[in-house]
Motif scaffolding. Structure first.
Motif, PDB file in Angstrom:
ATOM      1  N   VAL A 209       0.828  -1.215   0.000  1.00  0.00           N
ATOM      2  CA  VAL A 209       0.000   0.000   0.000  1.00  0.00           C
ATOM      3  C   VAL A 209       0.863   1.266   0.000  1.00  0.00           C
ATOM      4  O   VAL A 209       0.331   2.363   0.190  1.00  0.00           O
ATOM      5  N   TYR A 210       2.168   1.122  -0.208  1.00  0.00           N
ATOM      6  CA  TYR A 210       3.047   2.293  -0.104  1.00  0.00           C
ATOM      7  C   TYR A 210       2.603   3.456  -1.000  1.00  0.00           C
ATOM      8  O   TYR A 210       2.466   4.584  -0.514  1.00  0.00           O
ATOM      9  N   VAL A 214       1.323   7.043   0.614  1.00  0.00           N
ATOM     10  CA  VAL A 214       1.976   8.327   0.325  1.00  0.00           C
ATOM     11  C   VAL A 214       0.945   9.346  -0.140  1.00  0.00           C
ATOM     12  O   VAL A 214       0.932  10.500   0.311  1.00  0.00           O
ATOM     13  N   LEU A 215       0.064   8.915  -1.043  1.00  0.00           N
ATOM     14  CA  LEU A 215      -0.987   9.816  -1.529  1.00  0.00           C
ATOM     15  C   LEU A 215      -1.927  10.219  -0.397  1.00  0.00           C
ATOM     16  O   LEU A 215      -2.321  11.392  -0.289  1.00  0.00           O
ATOM     17  N   ALA A 216      -2.265   9.260   0.469  1.00  0.00           N
ATOM     18  CA  ALA A 216      -3.152   9.570   1.597  1.00  0.00           C
ATOM     19  C   ALA A 216      -2.510  10.571   2.543  1.00  0.00           C
ATOM     20  O   ALA A 216      -3.194  11.453   3.081  1.00  0.00           O
ATOM     21  N   CYS A 217      -1.207  10.439   2.764  1.00  0.00           N
ATOM     22  CA  CYS A 217      -0.514  11.405   3.625  1.00  0.00           C
ATOM     23  C   CYS A 217      -0.561  12.806   3.019  1.00  0.00           C
ATOM     24  O   CYS A 217      -0.738  13.798   3.731  1.00  0.00           O
ATOM     25  N   LYS A 218      -0.401  12.891   1.714  1.00  0.00           N
ATOM     26  CA  LYS A 218      -0.461  14.196   1.057  1.00  0.00           C
ATOM     27  C   LYS A 218      -1.844  14.825   1.208  1.00  0.00           C
ATOM     28  O   LYS A 218      -1.977  16.024   1.474  1.00  0.00           O
ATOM     29  N   ILE A 219      -2.891  13.996   1.032  1.00  0.00           N
ATOM     30  CA  ILE A 219      -4.258  14.521   1.048  1.00  0.00           C
ATOM     31  C   ILE A 219      -4.768  14.731   2.468  1.00  0.00           C
ATOM     32  O   ILE A 219      -5.350  15.776   2.788  1.00  0.00           O
ATOM     33  N   LEU A 220      -4.546  13.748   3.342  1.00  0.00           N
ATOM     34  CA  LEU A 220      -5.149  13.761   4.675  1.00  0.00           C
ATOM     35  C   LEU A 220      -4.254  14.359   5.748  1.00  0.00           C
ATOM     36  O   LEU A 220      -4.754  14.844   6.763  1.00  0.00           O
ATOM     37  N   ARG A 221      -2.945  14.292   5.556  1.00  0.00           N
ATOM     38  CA  ARG A 221      -2.008  14.790   6.573  1.00  0.00           C
ATOM     39  C   ARG A 221      -1.204  15.999   6.120  1.00  0.00           C
ATOM     40  O   ARG A 221      -0.528  16.624   6.913  1.00  0.00           O
ATOM     41  N   GLY A 222      -1.258  16.316   4.849  1.00  0.00           N
ATOM     42  CA  GLY A 222      -0.615  17.535   4.362  1.00  0.00           C
ATOM     43  C   GLY A 222       0.889  17.479   4.244  1.00  0.00           C
ATOM     44  O   GLY A 222       1.558  18.516   4.319  1.00  0.00           O
ATOM     45  N   PHE A 223       1.468  16.295   4.043  1.00  0.00           N
ATOM     46  CA  PHE A 223       2.917  16.210   3.837  1.00  0.00           C
ATOM     47  C   PHE A 223       3.238  15.028   2.938  1.00  0.00           C
ATOM     48  O   PHE A 223       2.447  14.098   2.779  1.00  0.00           O
ATOM     49  N   ASP A 224       4.419  15.089   2.346  1.00  0.00           N
ATOM     50  CA  ASP A 224       4.880  14.046   1.434  1.00  0.00           C
ATOM     51  C   ASP A 224       5.963  13.216   2.119  1.00  0.00           C
ATOM     52  O   ASP A 224       7.074  13.695   2.332  1.00  0.00           O
TER      53      ASP A 224
END
Length: 304
Positions: A209-210, A214-224
């Protein structure tokens, strides 16, 4: 007169074909639902510290006579409030910033605080964002935390310390974050990197799920997460030095990561110690006296 009743033959019932598409759709959606659920679990699990409470230990528990409960702002753009302890030392004028690991807090480092305080160092122990008593409902695996460390350095400078008198010591995520912080500021002169890493990817236990995480972190957590690169940061330390410590039996972050970090840092990695028999962040516990001797020797040579 009798009547004849004719029985009309009913036409055969039309059998409707069964609709199979709901079952097919369900079968197709199950893997997608499982994948998305695992992605969300990994994203939130790896960026959330669920136990935010400190235990009852304080510096006084270990015989340190005086400390202050303090707060300061992160140097990140969100100005998040961070909380910790300032432990001044009248015996010297050098200071160390302690940086804990993921899902930890300042109390985890108290055992090593006393022997370093005894060596004459003032100490700043604080909780990173999303940990302990600091603000924030999640963390960013080191990306924004590097600016938390820079905010800590500004706090120490306001206590009348010069950048050349300030060092940091970080463990695990705090070690990788420490290297990145050193590459971002000259307000910290040197760092001890304990159980750190150069290229260790987040979510490495869930490679399937890597990309989605990564995409979820960008959208939901605001970082890459892919911007977290301590090895690359180690190439930009100027003329400042790091001391890399790593357990030979580290099952969380392999010793090979420490070797990669040393290679990336080049001449900036002036000291390297692989501790026999030590597991992840267990280097001080494995050889406490030697650990303090080597760490103080490094900081005594690096700090003014």
């Amino acid at each position: 007169m009798s009547t004849i009743q004719l029985k009309l033959k009913e036409p055969p019932k039309r059998v409707r074909p069964r609709r199979r598409w709901p079952l097919v759709l369900f079968i197709l959606l199950v893997p997608v639902i499982i994948y998305l659920s695992l992605t969300l679990y990994v994203t939130f699990r790896y960026t959330t510290s669920y136990n935010r409470s400190l235990d009852t230990r304080t510096p006084a528990t270990y015989g340190i006579p005086y400390y202050e409960n303090i707060s300061f702002a992160s140097a990140a753009s969100d100005d998040l409030t961070l909380r910790g302890w300032w432990i001044p030392n009248p015996k010297g004028h050098r200071a160390l910033i302690f940086v804990h690991g993921q899902n930890q807090n300042r109390t985890e480092l108290l055992e090593i605080a006393k022997p370093l305080w005894d060596q004459g160092y003032s100490l700043l122990m604080f909780d990173l964002r999303g940990h302990g008593l600091s603000d924030g409902d999640h963390h960013t695996l080191g990306l924004k935390e590097q600016f938390d460390i820079i905010g800590a350095a500004h706090f120490v400078e306001n206590k009348d310390f010069q950048p050349g008198q300030i060092g940091l010591i970080g463990w695990s995520m705090g070690a990788g974050t420490g290297v990145m912080a050193l590459s971002q500021t000259t307000d910290i002169k040197a760092g001890v990197i304990d159980s750190g890493y150069a290229t260790e990817r987040p979510f490495h236990h869930f490679e399937i799920v890597y990309p989605a995480a990564v995409l979820a972190c960008k959208i939901l957590r605001g970082f890459d997460p892919e911007q977290i690169q301590p090895g690359e940061a180690a190439k930009h330390l100027g003329n400042r030095h790091i001391f890399i410590i790593h357990g030979q039996q580290d099952h969380t972050i392999p010793l090979s990561e420490a070797l990669l970090l040393r290679e990336a840092a080049g001449a900036n990695a002036t000291d390297f110690w692989s501790v026999p028999g030590a597991d992840h962040t267990g280097n001080f516990a494995a050889q406490p006296e030697e650990y303090i001797r080597r760490v103080t020797a490094f900081f005594n040579s690096e700090l003014n």
